[in-house]
Design a protein around this motif. Structure first.
Motif, PDB file in Angstrom:
ATOM      1  N   MET A   1      45.049  71.012  53.670  1.00  0.00           N
ATOM      2  CA  MET A   1      44.317  70.016  52.929  1.00  0.00           C
ATOM      3  C   MET A   1      43.925  70.564  51.556  1.00  0.00           C
ATOM      4  O   MET A   1      43.918  69.823  50.595  1.00  0.00           O
ATOM      5  N   ARG A   2      43.640  71.852  51.516  1.00  0.00           N
ATOM      6  CA  ARG A   2      43.280  72.444  50.222  1.00  0.00           C
ATOM      7  C   ARG A   2      44.442  72.396  49.248  1.00  0.00           C
ATOM      8  O   ARG A   2      44.255  72.190  48.056  1.00  0.00           O
ATOM      9  N   ARG A   3      45.637  72.620  49.773  1.00  0.00           N
ATOM     10  CA  ARG A   3      46.820  72.584  48.901  1.00  0.00           C
ATOM     11  C   ARG A   3      47.017  71.188  48.309  1.00  0.00           C
ATOM     12  O   ARG A   3      47.342  71.037  47.145  1.00  0.00           O
ATOM     13  N   LEU A   4      46.816  70.165  49.130  1.00  0.00           N
ATOM     14  CA  LEU A   4      46.945  68.794  48.637  1.00  0.00           C
ATOM     15  C   LEU A   4      45.869  68.500  47.600  1.00  0.00           C
ATOM     16  O   LEU A   4      46.132  67.836  46.595  1.00  0.00           O
ATOM     17  N   ASP A   5      44.668  69.008  47.806  1.00  0.00           N
ATOM     18  CA  ASP A   5      43.579  68.825  46.852  1.00  0.00           C
ATOM     19  C   ASP A   5      43.913  69.504  45.527  1.00  0.00           C
ATOM     20  O   ASP A   5      43.680  68.945  44.454  1.00  0.00           O
ATOM     21  N   THR A   6      44.480  70.702  45.596  1.00  0.00           N
ATOM     22  CA  THR A   6      44.870  71.430  44.392  1.00  0.00           C
ATOM     23  C   THR A   6      45.932  70.655  43.616  1.00  0.00           C
ATOM     24  O   THR A   6      45.869  70.560  42.387  1.00  0.00           O
ATOM     25  N   LEU A   7      46.904  70.095  44.328  1.00  0.00           N
ATOM     26  CA  LEU A   7      47.938  69.296  43.667  1.00  0.00           C
ATOM     27  C   LEU A   7      47.321  68.088  42.971  1.00  0.00           C
ATOM     28  O   LEU A   7      47.697  67.750  41.844  1.00  0.00           O
ATOM     29  N   LYS A  22      56.333  64.982  34.940  1.00  0.00           N
ATOM     30  CA  LYS A  22      56.984  66.184  35.478  1.00  0.00           C
ATOM     31  C   LYS A  22      56.172  66.744  36.651  1.00  0.00           C
ATOM     32  O   LYS A  22      56.721  67.055  37.708  1.00  0.00           O
ATOM     33  N   THR A  23      54.868  66.849  36.468  1.00  0.00           N
ATOM     34  CA  THR A  23      54.014  67.401  37.513  1.00  0.00           C
ATOM     35  C   THR A  23      53.999  66.514  38.751  1.00  0.00           C
ATOM     36  O   THR A  23      54.027  67.003  39.873  1.00  0.00           O
ATOM     37  N   SER A  24      53.969  65.197  38.552  1.00  0.00           N
ATOM     38  CA  SER A  24      53.948  64.296  39.709  1.00  0.00           C
ATOM     39  C   SER A  24      55.249  64.380  40.490  1.00  0.00           C
ATOM     40  O   SER A  24      55.240  64.313  41.725  1.00  0.00           O
ATOM     41  N   LYS A  25      56.364  64.554  39.809  1.00  0.00           N
ATOM     42  CA  LYS A  25      57.648  64.703  40.502  1.00  0.00           C
ATOM     43  C   LYS A  25      57.659  65.991  41.316  1.00  0.00           C
ATOM     44  O   LYS A  25      58.116  66.011  42.458  1.00  0.00           O
ATOM     45  N   GLU A  26      57.149  67.079  40.723  1.00  0.00           N
ATOM     46  CA  GLU A  26      57.077  68.352  41.440  1.00  0.00           C
ATOM     47  C   GLU A  26      56.112  68.247  42.623  1.00  0.00           C
ATOM     48  O   GLU A  26      56.374  68.770  43.700  1.00  0.00           O
ATOM     49  N   ALA A  27      55.006  67.567  42.402  1.00  0.00           N
ATOM     50  CA  ALA A  27      53.995  67.425  43.452  1.00  0.00           C
ATOM     51  C   ALA A  27      54.509  66.570  44.607  1.00  0.00           C
ATOM     52  O   ALA A  27      54.136  66.803  45.757  1.00  0.00           O
ATOM     53  N   GLU A  28      55.356  65.612  44.308  1.00  0.00           N
ATOM     54  CA  GLU A  28      55.866  64.711  45.352  1.00  0.00           C
ATOM     55  C   GLU A  28      56.521  65.488  46.487  1.00  0.00           C
ATOM     56  O   GLU A  28      56.251  65.240  47.667  1.00  0.00           O
ATOM     57  N   THR A  29      57.356  66.437  46.138  1.00  0.00           N
ATOM     58  CA  THR A  29      58.041  67.248  47.148  1.00  0.00           C
ATOM     59  C   THR A  29      57.048  68.088  47.936  1.00  0.00           C
ATOM     60  O   THR A  29      57.113  68.153  49.167  1.00  0.00           O
ATOM     61  N   LYS A  30      56.107  68.700  47.233  1.00  0.00           N
ATOM     62  CA  LYS A  30      55.114  69.536  47.901  1.00  0.00           C
ATOM     63  C   LYS A  30      54.232  68.711  48.836  1.00  0.00           C
ATOM     64  O   LYS A  30      53.914  69.143  49.942  1.00  0.00           O
ATOM     65  N   VAL A  31      53.853  67.523  48.383  1.00  0.00           N
ATOM     66  CA  VAL A  31      53.011  66.660  49.213  1.00  0.00           C
ATOM     67  C   VAL A  31      53.751  66.263  50.480  1.00  0.00           C
ATOM     68  O   VAL A  31      53.184  66.294  51.581  1.00  0.00           O
ATOM     69  N   GLN A  32      55.016  65.909  50.360  1.00  0.00           N
ATOM     70  CA  GLN A  32      55.802  65.555  51.541  1.00  0.00           C
ATOM     71  C   GLN A  32      55.868  66.714  52.528  1.00  0.00           C
ATOM     72  O   GLN A  32      55.746  66.527  53.739  1.00  0.00           O
ATOM     73  N   GLU A  33      56.058  67.930  52.011  1.00  0.00           N
ATOM     74  CA  GLU A  33      56.121  69.107  52.876  1.00  0.00           C
ATOM     75  C   GLU A  33      54.797  69.327  53.601  1.00  0.00           C
ATOM     76  O   GLU A  33      54.775  69.575  54.813  1.00  0.00           O
ATOM     77  N   TRP A  34      53.678  69.220  52.875  1.00  0.00           N
ATOM     78  CA  TRP A  34      52.373  69.462  53.493  1.00  0.00           C
ATOM     79  C   TRP A  34      51.984  68.350  54.453  1.00  0.00           C
ATOM     80  O   TRP A  34      51.346  68.610  55.475  1.00  0.00           O
ATOM     81  N   LEU A  35      52.372  67.127  54.165  1.00  0.00           N
ATOM     82  CA  LEU A  35      52.096  66.043  55.104  1.00  0.00           C
ATOM     83  C   LEU A  35      52.880  66.242  56.404  1.00  0.00           C
ATOM     84  O   LEU A  35      52.381  65.961  57.486  1.00  0.00           O
ATOM     85  N   ALA A  36      54.097  66.762  56.283  1.00  0.00           N
ATOM     86  CA  ALA A  36      54.886  67.065  57.483  1.00  0.00           C
ATOM     87  C   ALA A  36      54.220  68.165  58.304  1.00  0.00           C
ATOM     88  O   ALA A  36      54.171  68.100  59.533  1.00  0.00           O
TER      89      ALA A  36
END
Length: 56
Positions: A1-7, A22-36
């Motif tokens: 949850m902290r990682r998602l908050d940081t993003l 650019k940041t939102s595109k990069e964050a999209e992949t990270k968010v999907q990974e953390w939600l999984a």
């Protein structure tokens, strides 16, 4: 949850549209990974049903 908050904080700090895009595109992949990861940590409906029936 902290990682998602940081993003989310990173997205909020970008002022330029190009940077935000650019940041939102990069964050999209990270968010999907953390939600999984979070989804794997939560019990499924069947697991909860089995747990409840054992407790009774």
């Amino acid at each position: 949850m902290r990682r998602l908050d940081t993003l989310a904080e990173e997205l909020e700090t970008h002022n330029k549209v190009g940077d935000s895009a650019k940041t939102s595109k990069e964050a999209e992949t990270k968010v999907q990974e953390w939600l999984a990861v979070l989804a794997r940590c939560l019990p499924t409906g069947r697991s909860r049903q089995r747990h409840r029936s054992r407790a009774m």
